[in-house]
Write a protein that holds these residues in place. Structure first.
Motif, short mmCIF file in Angstrom:
data_model
loop_
_atom_site.label_atom_id
_atom_site.label_comp_id
_atom_site.label_asym_id
_atom_site.label_seq_id
_atom_site.Cartn_x
_atom_site.Cartn_y
_atom_site.Cartn_z
N ARG A 114 0.84 -1.20 0.00
CA ARG A 114 0.00 0.00 0.00
C ARG A 114 0.87 1.26 0.00
NH1 ARG A 114 -3.23 -2.57 2.68
NH2 ARG A 114 -2.52 -2.05 4.76
N GLN A 115 1.95 1.24 0.77
CA GLN A 115 2.86 2.38 0.80
C GLN A 115 3.55 2.56 -0.55
OE1 GLN A 115 3.17 4.60 3.32
NE2 GLN A 115 4.43 5.76 1.92
N GLU A 116 3.90 1.47 -1.19
CA GLU A 116 4.53 1.54 -2.51
C GLU A 116 3.57 2.16 -3.53
OE1 GLU A 116 6.15 -1.50 -5.97
OE2 GLU A 116 5.98 -2.22 -3.92
N GLU A 117 2.30 1.81 -3.45
CA GLU A 117 1.30 2.39 -4.35
C GLU A 117 1.17 3.89 -4.09
OE1 GLU A 117 -1.34 2.85 -7.34
OE2 GLU A 117 -0.19 1.04 -6.90
N LYS A 118 1.17 4.29 -2.83
CA LYS A 118 1.13 5.73 -2.50
C LYS A 118 2.35 6.43 -3.07
CE LYS A 118 -0.98 5.12 2.05
NZ LYS A 118 -0.73 5.30 3.49
N ASP A 119 3.52 5.83 -2.92
CA ASP A 119 4.76 6.43 -3.44
C ASP A 119 4.72 6.53 -4.96
OD1 ASP A 119 5.70 6.61 -0.85
OD2 ASP A 119 6.98 4.83 -0.99
N ARG A 120 4.16 5.52 -5.61
CA ARG A 120 4.07 5.54 -7.07
C ARG A 120 3.15 6.68 -7.52
NH1 ARG A 120 1.83 0.70 -8.03
NH2 ARG A 120 3.78 -0.30 -7.49
N ARG A 121 2.01 6.84 -6.85
CA ARG A 121 1.10 7.95 -7.19
C ARG A 121 1.75 9.30 -6.94
NH1 ARG A 121 -3.39 5.30 -4.17
NH2 ARG A 121 -4.26 3.82 -5.61
N ARG A 122 2.46 9.40 -5.82
CA ARG A 122 3.14 10.65 -5.49
C ARG A 122 4.21 10.99 -6.52
NH1 ARG A 122 4.85 9.42 -0.49
NH2 ARG A 122 2.78 9.83 0.32
N ALA A 123 4.97 9.98 -6.97
CA ALA A 123 6.00 10.21 -7.98
C ALA A 123 5.37 10.61 -9.31
CB ALA A 123 6.85 8.94 -8.16
N GLU A 124 4.26 9.98 -9.67
CA GLU A 124 3.58 10.35 -10.91
C GLU A 124 3.06 11.78 -10.82
OE1 GLU A 124 -0.51 9.09 -13.21
OE2 GLU A 124 0.64 7.51 -12.25
N ASN A 125 2.51 12.13 -9.68
CA ASN A 125 2.02 13.50 -9.48
C ASN A 125 3.17 14.50 -9.54
OD1 ASN A 125 -0.16 15.33 -8.91
ND2 ASN A 125 0.70 15.54 -6.87
N ASP A 126 4.29 14.16 -8.93
CA ASP A 126 5.47 15.04 -8.98
C ASP A 126 5.94 15.23 -10.42
OD1 ASP A 126 5.41 15.29 -6.25
OD2 ASP A 126 7.08 13.92 -5.88
N TYR A 127 5.92 14.15 -11.19
CA TYR A 127 6.33 14.24 -12.59
C TYR A 127 5.41 15.19 -13.35
CZ TYR A 127 7.15 12.97 -17.42
OH TYR A 127 7.41 13.02 -18.76
N LYS A 128 4.12 15.07 -13.12
CA LYS A 128 3.16 15.94 -13.81
C LYS A 128 3.36 17.40 -13.41
CE LYS A 128 -0.44 12.43 -14.26
NZ LYS A 128 -1.77 12.02 -13.78
N VAL A 129 3.57 17.62 -12.12
CA VAL A 129 3.79 18.99 -11.65
C VAL A 129 5.07 19.55 -12.26
CG1 VAL A 129 4.33 20.38 -9.61
CG2 VAL A 129 2.46 18.75 -9.53
#
Length: 169
Positions: A114-129
């Protein structure tokens, strides 16, 4: 408008290997980049329990308390001697430790997934930003270059006007 098309074309060329054109266009079309935080979603009882166990199992409190229970178990059984419920080789203690490890490991792994999925979403969001910020910076850079070009043209025109005024006098 022409500058925006040029900028979009440049960005598409730069990131073609990472994202498809549709993904980039969808990204740029969305004004709001941030995704909903994971904390707003509802967890099941099992997921909350797994997170709580993983949090406690990865702490010094767990290590000290577990060590204390093990030492207490051994001391009590040694002092009880012949009436001990788990005499010296502590076979029951080994069974309990094996069961704890067998149950604890999957719970910790569920929490880590679950933490890995959160990190993946956060990294994708950071990339978009970062991508959107890069596009905005590039647009500002183009505007500053346009201003500098106009300023240079005005300076040349002023110098030419000054030269004409000097010739007339």
């Amino acid at each position: 408008m022409k500058e925006n098309r040029k900028l979009l074309k440049d960005v598409l060329d730069d990131i073609r290997q990472d994202m498809s054109d549709e993904e980039v266009l969808n990204l740029l079309a969305n004004r709001k980049i941030s995704v909903r935080p994971e904390s707003e979603k509802k967890y099941t009882l099992g997921q909350r329990a797994a997170d709580a166990i993983a949090k406690f199992a990865g702490s010094w409190a767990f290590i000290f308390s577990f060590t204390g229970v093990l030492v207490l178990w051994m001391v009590v059984n040694i002092l009880m001697a012949s009436k001990a419920f788990d005499p010296y080789p502590f076979i029951l203690l080994n069974l309990v430790l094996s069961c704890v490890a067998a149950i604890q490991a999957p719970l910790i792994m569920m929490s880590q997934n679950r933490q890995e999925e959160k990190d993946r979403r956060r990294a994708e969001n950071d990339y978009k930003v970062n991508l959107k910020t890069e596009i905005m910076i590039e647009a500002l850079y183009d505007k500053v270059n346009a201003i500098l070009a106009k300023q240079s043209a005005l300076e040349k025109q002023l110098q030419a006007d000054d030269a004409n005024n000097i010739e007339k006098q």
